[in-house]
Motif scaffolding. Structure first.
Motif, short mmCIF file in Angstrom:
data_model
loop_
_atom_site.label_atom_id
_atom_site.label_comp_id
_atom_site.label_asym_id
_atom_site.label_seq_id
_atom_site.Cartn_x
_atom_site.Cartn_y
_atom_site.Cartn_z
N LEU A 34 27.44 33.82 40.90
CA LEU A 34 28.13 34.98 40.34
C LEU A 34 27.37 35.53 39.14
N ALA A 35 26.89 34.65 38.27
CA ALA A 35 26.14 35.10 37.10
C ALA A 35 24.84 35.80 37.51
N ALA A 36 24.15 35.24 38.50
CA ALA A 36 22.90 35.85 38.96
C ALA A 36 23.16 37.25 39.56
N ILE A 37 24.22 37.36 40.36
CA ILE A 37 24.55 38.66 40.95
C ILE A 37 24.99 39.64 39.87
N ALA A 38 25.81 39.17 38.95
CA ALA A 38 26.31 40.06 37.88
C ALA A 38 25.16 40.56 37.01
N MET A 39 24.18 39.71 36.74
CA MET A 39 23.04 40.14 35.93
C MET A 39 22.15 41.09 36.73
N THR A 40 22.02 40.86 38.03
CA THR A 40 21.17 41.70 38.87
C THR A 40 21.72 43.12 38.98
N ILE A 41 23.01 43.23 39.25
CA ILE A 41 23.59 44.56 39.43
C ILE A 41 24.24 45.08 38.15
N GLN A 42 24.06 44.36 37.05
CA GLN A 42 24.58 44.74 35.73
C GLN A 42 26.08 45.00 35.77
N LEU A 43 26.80 44.03 36.28
CA LEU A 43 28.25 44.09 36.37
C LEU A 43 28.85 44.07 34.97
N PRO A 44 29.65 45.09 34.62
CA PRO A 44 30.13 45.17 33.24
C PRO A 44 31.17 44.10 32.88
N GLU A 45 31.96 43.64 33.81
CA GLU A 45 33.00 42.66 33.51
C GLU A 45 32.75 41.36 34.27
N ALA A 46 31.64 40.72 33.99
CA ALA A 46 31.30 39.47 34.68
C ALA A 46 32.27 38.36 34.31
N ALA A 47 32.79 38.36 33.10
CA ALA A 47 33.75 37.33 32.69
C ALA A 47 35.03 37.43 33.52
N LEU A 48 35.46 38.63 33.81
CA LEU A 48 36.65 38.82 34.64
C LEU A 48 36.39 38.32 36.06
N ALA A 49 35.20 38.59 36.57
CA ALA A 49 34.85 38.10 37.90
C ALA A 49 34.83 36.57 37.93
N ALA A 50 34.32 35.95 36.88
CA ALA A 50 34.32 34.49 36.81
C ALA A 50 35.75 33.95 36.73
N TYR A 51 36.61 34.62 35.98
CA TYR A 51 38.01 34.21 35.91
C TYR A 51 38.65 34.27 37.28
N LEU A 52 38.40 35.35 38.02
CA LEU A 52 38.96 35.47 39.36
C LEU A 52 38.43 34.38 40.29
N LEU A 53 37.17 34.01 40.09
CA LEU A 53 36.59 32.93 40.90
C LEU A 53 37.32 31.62 40.62
N PHE A 54 37.56 31.31 39.34
CA PHE A 54 38.30 30.09 38.99
C PHE A 54 39.73 30.17 39.51
N PHE A 55 40.33 31.35 39.43
CA PHE A 55 41.70 31.53 39.88
C PHE A 55 41.83 31.31 41.38
N ALA A 56 40.85 31.77 42.14
CA ALA A 56 40.91 31.66 43.60
C ALA A 56 40.50 30.28 44.10
N HIS A 57 39.86 29.47 43.26
CA HIS A 57 39.38 28.15 43.68
C HIS A 57 40.54 27.16 43.61
N LYS A 58 41.07 26.77 44.75
CA LYS A 58 42.19 25.84 44.82
C LYS A 58 41.81 24.67 45.73
N ASP A 59 42.54 23.58 45.60
CA ASP A 59 42.29 22.42 46.44
C ASP A 59 42.76 22.64 47.87
N ASN A 60 43.82 23.39 48.02
CA ASN A 60 44.39 23.65 49.33
C ASN A 60 43.68 24.84 49.98
N ALA A 61 43.09 24.64 51.14
CA ALA A 61 42.30 25.69 51.79
C ALA A 61 43.17 26.90 52.16
N GLY A 62 44.36 26.68 52.65
CA GLY A 62 45.24 27.79 53.01
C GLY A 62 45.64 28.61 51.81
#
Length: 94
Positions: A34-62
């Motif tokens: 995510l950091a590499a992509i955000a730096m490549t395309i100059q994503l303005p809110e990379a921290a928000l994208a990382a938060y969403l990544l942590f939020f979506a990462h759950k132990d239960n696959a469903g």
């Protein structure tokens, strides 16, 4: 105040559990990508994208799939709305 229950709770939270190392490595690699992509395309809110990544990462696959689909729908709706708002704000008034 007795600190023993608090310390016991902290020890239980940080106890070694099966799959913890795998999950840690997986989320670390995802954030690195995510950091590499955000730096490549100059994503303005990379921290928000990382938060969403942590939020979506759950132990239960469903549960992860449901959360990921909801986030996809939300982002799909939010991006065009943000672009329209930016366009509307940049147009000169008559």
């Amino acid at each position: 105040m007795n600190p023993a229950p608090v310390l016991r709770h902290i020890r239980e939270d940080f106890a070694v559990t099966p799959g913890r190392l795998h999950g840690s490595i997986e989320i670390t690699l995802q954030v690195m990508l995510l950091a590499a992509i955000a730096m490549t395309i100059q994503l303005p809110e990379a921290a928000l994208a990382a938060y969403l990544l942590f939020f979506a990462h759950k132990d239960n696959a469903g549960e992860s799939m449901t959360t990921a689909l909801m986030l996809l729908v939300a982002v799909t709706a939010a991006v065009p709305l943000a672009l329209l708002a930016r366009l509307a704000l940049s147009l000169p008034s008559r």
